[in-house]
Design an enzyme around this catalytic site. Structure first.
Site, PDB file in Angstrom:
ATOM      1  N   HIS A  85       0.950  -1.110  -0.023  1.00  0.00           N
ATOM      2  CA  HIS A  85      -0.074  -0.142   0.003  1.00  0.00           C
ATOM      3  C   HIS A  85       0.796   1.381  -0.107  1.00  0.00           C
ATOM      4  O   HIS A  85       1.813   1.443   0.808  1.00  0.00           O
ATOM      5  CB  HIS A  85      -0.899  -0.151   1.215  1.00  0.00           C
ATOM      6  CG  HIS A  85      -1.507   1.310   1.511  1.00  0.00           C
ATOM      7  ND1 HIS A  85      -1.404   1.895   2.594  1.00  0.00           N
ATOM      8  CD2 HIS A  85      -2.595   2.000   0.674  1.00  0.00           C
ATOM      9  CE1 HIS A  85      -2.130   3.308   2.563  1.00  0.00           C
ATOM     10  NE2 HIS A  85      -2.723   2.941   1.207  1.00  0.00           N
ATOM     11  N   SER A  86       0.666   2.296  -0.860  1.00  0.00           N
ATOM     12  CA  SER A  86       1.170   3.333  -0.857  1.00  0.00           C
ATOM     13  C   SER A  86       2.780   3.309  -0.977  1.00  0.00           C
ATOM     14  O   SER A  86       3.124   2.750  -2.093  1.00  0.00           O
ATOM     15  CB  SER A  86       0.758   4.239   0.101  1.00  0.00           C
ATOM     16  OG  SER A  86       1.097   5.510   0.228  1.00  0.00           O
ATOM     17  N   MET A  87       3.429   3.733   0.081  1.00  0.00           N
ATOM     18  CA  MET A  87       4.994   3.602   0.236  1.00  0.00           C
ATOM     19  C   MET A  87       5.326   2.036  -0.218  1.00  0.00           C
ATOM     20  O   MET A  87       6.306   1.919  -0.644  1.00  0.00           O
ATOM     21  CB  MET A  87       5.538   4.172   1.264  1.00  0.00           C
ATOM     22  CG  MET A  87       7.180   4.211   1.446  1.00  0.00           C
ATOM     23  SD  MET A  87       8.004   4.934   2.879  1.00  0.00           S
ATOM     24  CE  MET A  87       7.629   3.322   3.852  1.00  0.00           C
TER      25      MET A  87
END
Length: 287
Positions: free
Chosen positions: A101-103
């Site tokens: 998720h995300s980073m």
């Protein structure tokens, strides 16, 4: 949704990381990677819904219950990629999938592009490319990072008199989240201090990056991907807000799912978690 989760500590050669384990031991191996300033609780709602997989949901270094990096070290994305590989080595996984998720999704892409022989599948949630900078920006970016590093010694983390105040602060943080999601992240991300609670996260995580990949370098990692990719885009998330990235996605051979919700749609509520699980179950669990 309740499920059995196991808390473990992984003693790697260079650092000790904490993690949550989900699923049967003989399930298909998956390492789950959370976003910046989050922790393993990011997958508390999603992981129990994923079937036939053995999930190691890490606290990245400097986050949650994992150790902070040694003095003088930093938190470059490639250092996270090395951590993930070392975790896989400890479990004896030569081939494994990544759920990011995300980073965490960005780290997953970098690792899969660099070492395609190790990664079986990529399941990504609202994340793909790192922030980039071109050559002419390098001096100013390094100067910004060095000044911030010098100033860090005089900064203090916020102290909240009660946990509820920290939860409300996290709701407004990077990638705003629901109250329930903030509770889950705060329960794992806070520690008691005189006067109340503060975040466990390493203060160095808030420093600007001294060096960023160029746009061409970042795209090279995406183009080097050799495994199947399933990408969930949040309708009110971060990726769809970037026109250039929307154009890029139209050229990539990914399976793309657009779902209602914000950047943390997999954690904000049970409905969002189930929608994401419905996308990833046939993908991660298939041979």
């Amino acid at each position: 949704m309740t499920t059995q989760v196991e808390e473990v500590r992984l003693r790697l050669p260079h650092i000790e990381l904490a993690a949550h384990l989900y699923g049967p031991e003989d399930g298909r191996p998956v390492i789950a990677l959370h976003g910046w300033l989050d922790n393993a609780a990011s997958f508390a709602r999603l992981a129990p819904r994923l079937q036939g997989v053995r999930i190691v949901a890490l606290d990245f270094a400097g986050h949650g219950h994992s150790d902070h990096r040694a003095p003088g070290s930093d938190y470059a994305l490639w250092a996270y990629a090395h951590d993930v590989l070392t975790v896989a080595e400890q479990f004896g996984w030569q081939r494994f999938s990544l759920l990011g998720h995300s980073m965490g999704a960005i780290t997953a892409v970098l690792l899969a592009g660099a070492m395609p022989e190790r990664i079986e599948r990529l399941a990504l949630i609202d994340g793909l490319l790192p922030y980039t900078a071109e050559a002419e920006q390098a001096p100013s970016k390094l100067g910004e990072a060095l000044r911030a590093k010098l100033a860090l010694a005089n900064k203090r983390k916020p102290v909240y008199s009660e946990m509820g105040r920290a939860v409300k602060a996290r709701m407004k943080g990077v990638g705003a989240v629901s109250y329930e999601a903030a509770q889950l992240l705060a329960a794992r991300g806070l520690m008691p201090v005189p006067g109340g609670y503060t975040w466990r996260t390493d203060a160095r995580l808030t420093l600007p990056s001294p060096l960023r990949l160029s746009q061409a370098q970042a795209l090279a990692f995406v183009q080097a991907l050799a495994c199947p990719v399933s990408l969930v885009l949040a309708e009110q998330g971060m990726l769809l807000a970037q026109p250039a990235l929307r154009e890029l996605l139209e050229t990539l051979p990914f399976t793309i799912h657009r779902l209602p919700g914000g950047h943390h749609l997999h954690l904000d509520d049970e409905v969002g978690a189930q929608r994401v699980a419905d996308c990833f179950n046939p993908f991660l669990g298939s041979p």
